[in-house]
Design a protein around this motif. Structure first.
Motif, PDB file in Angstrom:
ATOM      1  N   GLY A  14      -2.623 -16.050 -22.651  1.00 34.05           N
ATOM      2  CA  GLY A  14      -3.486 -15.718 -23.818  1.00 34.05           C
ATOM      3  C   GLY A  14      -4.449 -14.872 -23.712  1.00 34.05           C
ATOM      4  O   GLY A  14      -5.219 -14.991 -22.622  1.00 34.05           O
ATOM      5  N   LEU A  15      -4.929 -14.464 -24.743  1.00 32.42           N
ATOM      6  CA  LEU A  15      -6.258 -13.745 -24.942  1.00 32.42           C
ATOM      7  C   LEU A  15      -7.375 -14.437 -25.933  1.00 32.42           C
ATOM      8  O   LEU A  15      -6.546 -14.768 -27.102  1.00 32.42           O
TER       9      LEU A  15
ATOM     10  N   ASN B  12       0.905 -12.489 -22.350  1.00 33.77           N
ATOM     11  CA  ASN B  12       1.619 -12.730 -21.126  1.00 33.77           C
ATOM     12  C   ASN B  12       0.803 -12.174 -20.113  1.00 33.77           C
ATOM     13  O   ASN B  12      -0.394 -11.443 -20.280  1.00 33.77           O
ATOM     14  N   PHE B  13       0.955 -12.497 -18.901  1.00 35.41           N
ATOM     15  CA  PHE B  13       0.194 -12.261 -17.722  1.00 35.41           C
ATOM     16  C   PHE B  13      -0.002 -10.719 -17.613  1.00 35.41           C
ATOM     17  O   PHE B  13      -1.069 -10.306 -17.053  1.00 35.41           O
TER      18      PHE B  13
ATOM     19  N   LEU C  88      -0.804  -3.640 -24.578  1.00 37.83           N
ATOM     20  CA  LEU C  88       0.202  -3.119 -23.909  1.00 37.83           C
ATOM     21  C   LEU C  88       0.898  -4.268 -23.213  1.00 37.83           C
ATOM     22  O   LEU C  88       0.225  -4.901 -22.388  1.00 37.83           O
ATOM     23  N   GLU C  89       2.419  -4.685 -23.457  1.00 40.65           N
ATOM     24  CA  GLU C  89       2.815  -5.713 -23.141  1.00 40.65           C
ATOM     25  C   GLU C  89       3.949  -5.394 -22.468  1.00 40.65           C
ATOM     26  O   GLU C  89       4.830  -4.650 -22.786  1.00 40.65           O
ATOM     27  N   ARG C  90       4.719  -6.262 -21.587  1.00 38.68           N
ATOM     28  CA  ARG C  90       5.808  -6.085 -20.629  1.00 38.68           C
ATOM     29  C   ARG C  90       6.693  -7.349 -21.591  1.00 38.68           C
ATOM     30  O   ARG C  90       6.504  -8.421 -21.543  1.00 38.68           O
ATOM     31  N   SER C  91       8.037  -6.891 -21.762  1.00 43.62           N
ATOM     32  CA  SER C  91       9.043  -7.748 -22.408  1.00 43.62           C
ATOM     33  C   SER C  91       9.447  -8.856 -21.297  1.00 43.62           C
ATOM     34  O   SER C  91       9.101  -8.731 -20.297  1.00 43.62           O
ATOM     35  N   PRO C  92       9.746 -10.125 -22.063  1.00 39.46           N
ATOM     36  CA  PRO C  92      10.059 -11.207 -21.246  1.00 39.46           C
ATOM     37  C   PRO C  92      10.957 -10.834 -20.058  1.00 39.46           C
ATOM     38  O   PRO C  92      10.994 -11.579 -19.087  1.00 39.46           O
TER      39      PRO C  92
END
Length: 434
Positions: free
Chosen positions: A133-134, A151-152, A172-176
């Motif tokens: 979380g942010l 996510n991390f 910018l996020e990575r998918s699960p």
């Protein structure tokens, strides 16, 4: 009727619309104008302007707290914010105001990491260790104004428009399943703590870093790293278009995004590879923009040249700057003195002058060995950039100062900041230079 002959009330009204540089310049004309320019109400108006305060990174005092200050104290606040702490890259906690703002977390502080102040120092961002979380907090009230279930592997950048209750966060996020990445932009109403997604793009190639967002534009690294020609992608998230950028090398060129312009440093392609500082109007890229899709992000297309609004060849004491052994650093921040202008600082290495062959042979004959190799000495070059006041007029880019960089400066910030953030006794503490 001359300017100085106007009534005091009219002069104060005009001065309240000016920037600090203009007010101080007028104060030097004569005794009467100096007296008027140091009117307490005038400086209260300046310090209550959100755009001005956030540019200076002033202590977030309330309006009533400001009124308790004398005129000299109000001017002192501005002087400290403009100049920064003496030897500010070495300034410690003792140089900052006490008491400071303290955001209490207690034992829960261990759940968070990477606290940082956002531009203007009014807000702070941090990341959760547990559950990820942010989170964004308002410094003065310790109020949590926004949180996001990230996510991390999420990286982020924030655009805070001075004087506006709106912030934009690009993520910018990575998918699960770790097979894809996505870029999104969240628009936050800071007064209400409500956010909405205004942009989203998913793509299947790796990208772990994120640069910056300013207004409708953001900078991204190319998503296909191996063999990619572009060093960066300039993306207009609102129109879903982009253009690749190719300036110099990844270790000896830098790019900063400011409102309406791109600021870049890059070396010549031929020896001695001297550095250039260029400012480019973002409108110049409009004809080169192409649709932004998951497929097009991986395309290898050459960067098309665009007209440069302002350009300077970098030198220090007549010597070219751009030695590859010194990592180039760039900072472009809104000017605290000149409204609409920017302070640009470049840290780079002076290209050393190698001894001639005759000098080398002479040293070999007299000393029995060749002279030691010349070492690049870092320099700090400061410029003032002024956008045109009206369309069609030229930009202003001029050198303000050139200094030999202090030892250890390469790891320091390029620009002074009026605030210091640290952890202490279950709290995050924000102190302001005084």
């Amino acid at each position: 009727m001359s300017f100085a002959a106007l009534a005091d009330e009219i002069l104060l009204k005009i001065l309240s619309l000016c920037d600090v540089y203009t007010v101080l310049a007028i104060s030097a004309i004569n005794k009467r104008l100096r007296c008027i320019t140091f009117d307490k109400q005038l400086w209260l108006i300046l310090l209550r302007d959100d755009t001005f305060r956030e540019t200076l990174e002033l202590h977030p005092l309330g309006h009533k707290e400001l009124e308790n200050h004398s005129t000299e104290e109000l001017v002192g606040l501005v002087k400290c914010a403009v100049a920064g702490p003496p030897r500010w890259w070495l300034a410690g906690p003792s140089s900052y105001s006490q008491p400071a703002h303290r955001i209490g977390f207690g034992v829960d502080l261990e759940r968070y990491q990477d606290p940082c102040l956002l531009p203007g120092t009014r807000y702070m961002m941090l990341r959760g260790r547990v559950g990820d979380g942010l989170y964004m907090y308002e410094v003065r009230t310790s109020r949590r104004v926004w949180e996001y279930d990230a996510n991390f592997f999420t990286t982020w950048a924030v655009d805070l428009a001075p004087g506006s209750p709106t912030a934009r966060v690009v993520l910018l996020e990575r998918s699960p399943d770790r097979t894809a990445y996505n870029i999104s932009v969240e628009e936050i109403n800071l007064a209400e703590g409500v956010s909405r997604e205004v942009f989203f793009l998913e793509f299947g190639t790796k990208s772990r870093s994120l640069s910056t967002i300013v207004g409708d534009f953001l900078l991204l690294p190319p998503t296909r790293i191996i063999g990619a020609k572009a060093k960066l992608l300039l993306v207009n998230w609102r129109s879903s278009t982009y253009v690749p950028l190719d300036y110099g090398t990844s270790v000896n060129s830098t790019v900063e995004l400011i409102s309406g312009y791109l600021v870049v440093t890059y070396p010549d392609r031929m020896p001695p590879y001297q550095q250039h500082l260029s400012v480019i109007n973002l409108d110049a890229f409009s004809q080169h923009m192409r649709p932004l899709t998951a497929a097009s992000l991986s395309d290898e297309i050459p960067h098309s040249p665009v007209p440069i609004a302002a350009d300077e060849t970098l030198e220090y004491n007549g010597r070219p700057v751009g030695d590859f052994t010194v990592l180039v650093k760039l900072s472009a921040l809104a000017s605290a003195l000149h409204r609409g202008a920017y302070n640009i600082v470049v840290y780079a290495g002076e290209i050393p002058q190698q001894p001639s062959l005759v000098a080398q042979m002479g040293h070999l004959l007299t000393e029995g060995r060749l002279p030691p190799a010349a070492v690049a000495r870092p320099a700090l070059l400061s410029f003032k950039f002024t956008p045109p006041l009206s369309p069609g007029r030229p930009c202003g880019l001029r050198l303000v100062s050139a200094l030999r960089a202090a030892p250890g400066f390469g790891t320091a910030r390029l620009s002074p900041r009026g605030a210091l953030l640290r952890r202490a006794l279950g709290s995050v503490v924000v102190s302001y230079y005084q």
